[in-house]
Design an enzyme around this catalytic site. Structure first.
Site, PDB file in Angstrom:
ATOM      1  CG  ASP A  15      -0.212   3.039   2.532  1.00  0.00           C
ATOM      2  OD1 ASP A  15      -0.414   4.128   3.123  1.00  0.00           O
ATOM      3  OD2 ASP A  15       0.846   2.799   1.918  1.00  0.00           O
ATOM      4  CG  MET A  16      -2.431   0.512   7.757  1.00  0.00           C
ATOM      5  SD  MET A  16      -1.863  -0.789   8.855  1.00  0.00           S
ATOM      6  CE  MET A  16      -1.787   0.083  10.413  1.00  0.00           C
TER       7      MET A  16
END
Length: 129
Positions: A15-16
């Site tokens: 994810d980020m």
């Protein structure tokens, strides 16, 4: 009997924040189960084509304990906890360099072409014992 499966964390798995997105652990353990079934000599495509039966996940109980990150080499251990004529319960543990990251108890059932529950074939239960 414990089956071991390895996989690497790719950029698409994160994810980020740069850690493995939680839902991707389900993909990792699915790959491990599929590899285990194939290693037992169960041809899932033939099972569907010849007998109209497929494995389906009925329940997952999951614990996320520590993050995996990009390029980590994960090892997934799969063990059978319970086999009945109707279900198979497995424990799957994901580790990285010995550190426990994720643990799940997965209940697998068999369904027919109509999506109705079916018994696990005796020959498959025999392979799992």
């Amino acid at each position: 009997m414990t089956h071991h499966f390895s996989c690497r964390v790719f950029y698409e798995d994160t994810d980020m924040a740069g850690i493995v997105y939680y839902a991707n652990y389900l993909k990792f353990i699915e790959r491990a189960r599929s590899d285990w079934v194939k290693g037992l000599g169960i041809d899932q495509r033939r099972l569907k084509d010849d007998e109209g039966l497929v494995f389906a996940v009925r329940r997952v109980e999951a614990d996320y304990l520590a993050p995996a990150r990009l390029d980590d080499e994960l090892t997934i251990a799969t063990t059978v906890e319970q086999i009945t004529p109707a279900r198979l319960v497995m424990r799957q543990i994901v580790r990285c360099a010995g550190t426990l990251l994720f643990e799940a108890v997965v209940t697998i059932v068999m369904i027919n072409d109509a999506g109705q529950p079916a018994r696990l074939p005796a020959r498959i239960r025999g392979l799992l014992n």
